[in-house]
Design an enzyme around this catalytic site. Structure first.
Site, PDB file in Angstrom:
ATOM      1  N   HIS B  88       3.565  -3.796  -1.839  1.00  0.00           N
ATOM      2  CA  HIS B  88       4.595  -3.565  -2.861  1.00  0.00           C
ATOM      3  C   HIS B  88       5.965  -4.060  -2.439  1.00  0.00           C
ATOM      4  O   HIS B  88       6.862  -4.176  -3.266  1.00  0.00           O
ATOM      5  CB  HIS B  88       4.621  -2.093  -3.319  1.00  0.00           C
ATOM      6  CG  HIS B  88       5.263  -1.119  -2.397  1.00  0.00           C
ATOM      7  ND1 HIS B  88       4.573  -0.385  -1.478  1.00  0.00           N
ATOM      8  CD2 HIS B  88       6.559  -0.736  -2.271  1.00  0.00           C
ATOM      9  CE1 HIS B  88       5.397   0.411  -0.833  1.00  0.00           C
ATOM     10  NE2 HIS B  88       6.602   0.221  -1.293  1.00  0.00           N
ATOM     11  N   ASP B 224      -2.185  -1.334   0.924  1.00  0.00           N
ATOM     12  CA  ASP B 224      -0.803  -1.701   0.590  1.00  0.00           C
ATOM     13  C   ASP B 224      -0.173  -2.520   1.720  1.00  0.00           C
ATOM     14  O   ASP B 224       0.740  -2.058   2.393  1.00  0.00           O
ATOM     15  CB  ASP B 224       0.007  -0.436   0.287  1.00  0.00           C
ATOM     16  CG  ASP B 224       1.320  -0.755  -0.412  1.00  0.00           C
ATOM     17  OD1 ASP B 224       1.669  -1.947  -0.513  1.00  0.00           O
ATOM     18  OD2 ASP B 224       2.013   0.186  -0.854  1.00  0.00           O
ATOM     19  N   SER B 660       9.229   1.668   3.473  1.00  0.00           N
ATOM     20  CA  SER B 660       8.001   0.976   3.053  1.00  0.00           C
ATOM     21  C   SER B 660       7.743  -0.242   3.913  1.00  0.00           C
ATOM     22  O   SER B 660       8.608  -1.115   4.027  1.00  0.00           O
ATOM     23  CB  SER B 660       8.133   0.514   1.605  1.00  0.00           C
ATOM     24  OG  SER B 660       7.883   1.560   0.748  1.00  0.00           O
TER      25      SER B 660
END
Lengths: 724, 724
Positions: B88, B224, B660
């Site tokens: 992402h 991810d 992230s």
């Protein structure tokens, strides 16, 4: 299953092909067939009782304490007829006694003395007295040359005769239960107790804490229990409510366990499971997945929406509709779980493969081929035939379901015809033995009648009738409607429905009772629009009934054959599908894993109630419970192993709708809780028992004691119990 | 947080009061302050590295491998500039390279050789080179007699001067980070890499398996991750994309662990967390609970609805809007979690009680009273003042957020004014060092511009402007709108918005770039309706900016004071709130219990992916993954302790948006996974770290290797990694 038991009423009779090989803790076993169970294994798992102590035809055994009540189950817990069952089983009775000013449903109820107990209007309790194999009597006169309809009618007539004879003593209610799809028939004789009173019920926000959100789910935090009392005439005979009645003398009642409960502990459920369909054919499962469940999910969702809109506006309607909304919601969520489970389990493909293997087995043996070679094909033909009228039948059934006025008119019209026949020639529901109940339900209709709901739901179902495909039209609706309107617009439907509702007098008790005694001709003379509607739909409804009877007649032959050939193919210890008669299931206390990386513990706690508490329904505990929690006033109800007051727990027991309120009994014969629901992952268990995820959800006996003691100070109830 | 990192862009700067006493595994520790950590304890928990091996000013330590990229974090994993980060985090770059015909986002991408790598347009990677305490330089000239605005401007000017001097070498980007609310200021110098390319990204349905449904949730089953590569000029200097560029030489890169991972294993995260607000005042939390989160939840929900409607109709728009929908959804779900967590944690009451205690502590000591006696009252006054313009500010901010045309016009108009000033007098975003980026973003606007979304979202926000209370009206909107229409009906709003959109040429790149060089006067001469709108809103926007600057100036004084007095009151080992700079957090691999009777395991499995698989997005794994699963082709990727291929795991590490893609590193310094989300129960951790339920969700390094190997056959990527 906060309204688990309602399934019996809601679910259209499932044409169950009732045979399954027992595995793990699967099986709801008839009491007359306990010998089929491996008691050595049960003993090793903790059962200290022998089969005779559970059931024997002489003194009954502990199962004699278990009653069928309010569409669910319950058990005596004192010698004076005190019954413990679920909150949601007593719900309807309490709803009928509630008003906006005196909302017993919302605020709970406790009778401090017997004199304070109030009638559970419309409730009966049944105690099973005996089982008798009447297969040969039921099948008497059935011969191979008969048509399906003739076979059906022969079987029905035989059943009626057997029941009539058995019910000569007016205190008992008898029924014939088909076992293994009609391979065997049993006459069940039950003592019927007609004066049931409400003793204690907790606040809705305890009994149904979590409401429809938590329904069918684990973890659960409901105190889903209530207490009723059975009364009989002073001479011990069955009697309607009367001042002079006395508590029923119950010889058998389990003590309540207040001891520790651990994962792995033995657990036994005795109760009245309604219907399962563990070995339905692939044709039938296909229909469920692709037709009936999707249709149900859509319609029930819409109808609930209508009733909820009305309830928000009108508190009186809200009470009157509460039971229906609850029942519909319960069935809707159940149907969603069923559909999800059916798809996820891949049952259809498994079933098809199994039938293919069975066919191969049959084909390989000429003798089998001759006897069973066409069974599967005939079952398929039977289902295919039924699909031709499926949509039409669902709308006609839907009209009766949503419209109190139409179902009343239909019942009165049919009654005016049936009553001219000899008793034994009537349809069972119109026989003399049921006349009293029919009359009573005409009286009670008022309790749950809400004009606005009647109108809007009838509009909804009328529109569905007008949308039926060309080959399944309902001529009676088309005729009445298109005389009144040219186009089937929403407005035209509204006008039509309003006109017939305005014109009827069936919403008055007096009218209904007067009509009960009228002939068909007299009924028609009233010119009541709903009577006319019933007349216009009569022939079509009867035609579908005849078709359905013929289908049943065929199945009465096909299913036993299928059971036989399955038994030849796969040896094993079979149990019959649930059929509303008393059954035993065994298992143990156990959690489960619903999904990757998620584990569910076997027990929930009072702290968990507080964790969910928001102050907003359905998560709004009564102030007193919050106060008890905050003051750490837990008495002896804390389970030291979990460091908290236990609330609900899980067991591996088999069960289904109708089991609500069943006692869960430990190895010593003590009551450790009440069954009240099946978990979401286990809902599909009605078709397919998966021991890995199927669980029964039970309210812990200690939570019942804790609530009675600390929240309600119900010392009188506690004193009446035998607490171990 | 499938779009966890987007928070940095979305969250309005939280006026964080940045001080907290560390407890459990709480804390995101600055690398220059690692000495504050108890390394003996960390060693006992499994850390085999000393502080110098993690960070030292000379050779950097292992933290030198960690970069800030695409609004998130990443780390080098080869000597040739290969970066691993989240799927992402690379999402935006891949979205920009995708089209309906060549949908890399949906289908994944693998460059088999360096020549096949494609530009990650708009992406930079930053490597932190040094930290320097510049507190006295930043506060130079600040004196007690100053007004709040003067103080703000003095601080800003000092910061600009320091940065300008520090950035003389064009390859670095510097910023001044306020620490402890301005008690300290640090100059952060970062090497900026401007040529970033896409090496590998899995299918959307692996990288974002579960989509918005699973986002912020556990159990999770996302792969991810993605691989980018950093390029520099042949001489090693920073350069825009160019053929002759060469891979960046990364000295530090952690090996990838393919070994067993068990609950309790030590885990360390190094990354760039954005903002936390652990010790916000009660006034500020009150505002969040009662104003900003409810407003955000309503608006973002509505705006997502608009964009989704458009996406369903138009596949090109769907790609262009995908990043925004994703970001909005992420922020919406985050806001819901925050609000729920704030309410459930009772933080407001706790905070009020804490402030009361602090007040009592201050009042009890005359010296403290003199120095800190008014701090809380002044903070309250500051917040109260801000509430007066809160609604107006939210709509003006909302206009910029939803309307690409308005935000562009506003930027051009402001730039035409700012560029006439000396560089040091400009607002930071308009200084020369940022000019190049501004121009580039004008070029790239086209990539995500969807006219219908522009129109409908602008209508939405205009209507909100017209609904503002009397004391917070936006005069510029009122003027423009009511000249065009008499009534603020939806139709009038549509007409107004369509008229200005029809009239503008800002949707053309050429126009935008031409306008970039225009003076204010020239801009106005174009008569572009959005330029006019920017002009009409300019004074009000600037006025709010001035107010906001003054508020910041006040806070720059108040917060350090509050930190000081808290430190006096409660001794302890403090860590500063996250502020976008590189931090370390420590913890261990661990599951948790989200609710009574529910346990979450620390790890999910490939079987769990299949369990969720429906074939329908977002639960539609690529065919190849299903094939690998069905053929049991798991290679060495099965963890024998769980009997499955591990997918994602949980740790107790502290973290927030911006983290992230951060590497999770074990005690040996090996990469065991990438941080990609916070669990639902832990979302409120931005305000309040609850060690019982706060977890970081990480993709397992072994799942990355498994996917690269078995699904994509990405041998070139695997060969480049050092796998232990």
């Amino acid at each position: 299953m906060s309204t688990f038991h309602k399934l019996i009423a809601c679910v259209a009779l499932i044409f169950a092909f009732a045979v399954a090989t027992a595995q793990a803790d699967e099986g709801m076993w008839p009491l007359y067939a306990l010998d089929n169970l491996d008691f050595a294994m049960l003993k090793a798992r903790g059962l200290e009782l022998g089969p005779d102590q559970i059931y024997n035809p002489q003194d009954g055994g502990i199962s004699a304490a278990v009653v069928q009540v309010g569409g669910g189950s319950g058990s005596f817990v004192s010698p004076d007829g005190l019954i413990v069952t679920n909150h949601h089983v007593a719900f309807g009775a309490v709803q009928n006694q509630s008003s906006v000013d005196r909302n017993l449903l919302k605020n709970g109820f406790l009778a401090k003395t017997m004199a304070d107990e109030i009638p559970a209007v419309g409730y009966n309790a049944y105690v099973t007295k005996s089982f008798k194999d009447v297969t040969s009597d039921v099948r008497r006169g059935v011969n191979p040359g008969m048509s399906d309809l003739e076979r059906y009618e022969t079987l029905e007539k035989n059943k009626k005769l057997i029941i009539k004879k058995a019910e000569k003593n007016g205190d008992v209610k008898c029924r014939i239960a088909a076992v293994f799809g009609g391979k065997e028939y049993y006459l069940i004789t039950m003592f019927r107790i007609r004066d049931i009173r409400i003793v204690q019920i907790p606040h809705l926000s305890i009994g149904e804490f979590g409401g429809d959100i938590d329904n069918w789910m684990w973890p659960r935090h409901c105190g889903d229990f209530s207490f009723l009392r059975a009364y009989v005439a002073p001479d011990g005979s069955s009697a309607e409510f009367a001042e002079e009645n006395v508590p029923y003398k119950s010889d058998r009642y389990p003590p309540i366990s207040s001891g520790h409960l651990a994962e792995g502990d033995f657990a036994m459920i005795i109760g009245y499971p309604g219907r399962t369909a563990r070995y339905r054919s692939s044709f039938s499962i296909d229909e469920s997945i692709n037709h009936s469940y999707p249709r149900t999910i859509e319609r029930f969702g819409d109808l609930i929406g209508i009733m909820e809109e009305i309830s928000v506006e009108d508190p009186v309607a809200a009470i009157k509709l509460s039971g229906r909304i609850k029942g519909f919601n319960n069935y809707l969520k159940n149907s969603k779980g069923m559909l999800k489970g059916l798809v996820k389990s891949g049952l259809l493909a498994k079933k098809r493969a199994q039938e293919q293997e069975l066919s191969n087995f049959i084909v390989a043996d000429p003798a089998l081929t001759e006897k069973y070679g066409t069974v599967l094909a005939e079952l398929k033909a039977n289902h295919d035939e039924q699909l031709k009228f499926d949509e039409k039948e669902s709308v006609l059934g839907g009209l009766s379901m949503v419209s109190r006025l139409y179902s009343t008119a239909r019942g009165l019209y049919k009654w005016s015809i049936e009553k001219t026949k000899k008793d034994l020639d009537r349809e069972p529901r119109y026989m003399e033995r049921n006349v009293e109940d029919r009359k009573r339900s005409l009286e009670r209709m008022q309790l749950t009648y809400v004009p606005e709901a009647e109108q809007r739901m009838l509009e909804y179902m009328t529109l569905r009738a007008l949308r039926l495909p060309a080959d399944q039209r309902i001529a009676g609706i088309d005729k009445q409607f298109y005389i009144a309107a040219r186009e089937d617009t929403a407005q035209a439907v509204t006008n039509f429905v309003m006109r017939i509702i305005d014109g009827t007098r069936l919403d008055e008790v007096k009218t209904r009772l007067a009509m009960f005694d009228m002939s068909t001709e007299e009924l028609l003379k009233t010119n009541d629009p709903f009577i006319k509607l019933a007349r216009d739909l009569y022939d079509e409804t009867e035609e579908l009934n005849e078709r359905s009877k013929a289908a049943s007649g065929a199945l009465a032959e096909l299913r036993p054959k299928l059971v036989e050939v399955y038994a030849r193919w796969r040896q094993g210890n079979y149990y019959p599908d649930a059929n509303g008669t008393i059954r035993l299931s065994y298992g143990e206390v156990k959690g489960y894993s619903p999904a990757d990386a998620v584990s569910y513990k076997y027990v929930t706690t009072l702290s968990g109630v507080l964790e969910k508490e928001t102050g907003i329904p359905p998560f709004n505990s009564p102030a007193k419970l919050l106060e008890v929690y905050r003051s750490d006033d837990f008495g002896n109800y804390v389970d030291s192993a979990i460091g908290d007051v236990p609330v609900d727990f899980l067991t591996t027991n088999d069960g289904t709708g109708g089991n609500s309120g069943s006692p869960i009994i430990n190895g010593k014969g003590e009551l450790i809780g009440l069954d009240f629901d099946t978990n979401w992952e286990g809902v599909v268990g009605d078709y397919y028992f998966d021991p890995v995820v199927k669980r029964s959800i039970c309210v812990d006996a200690r939570y019942m004691l804790f609530i009675l003691d600390k929240v309600y100070g119900a010392q009188n109830v506690l004193d009446e119990l035998t607490i171990h």
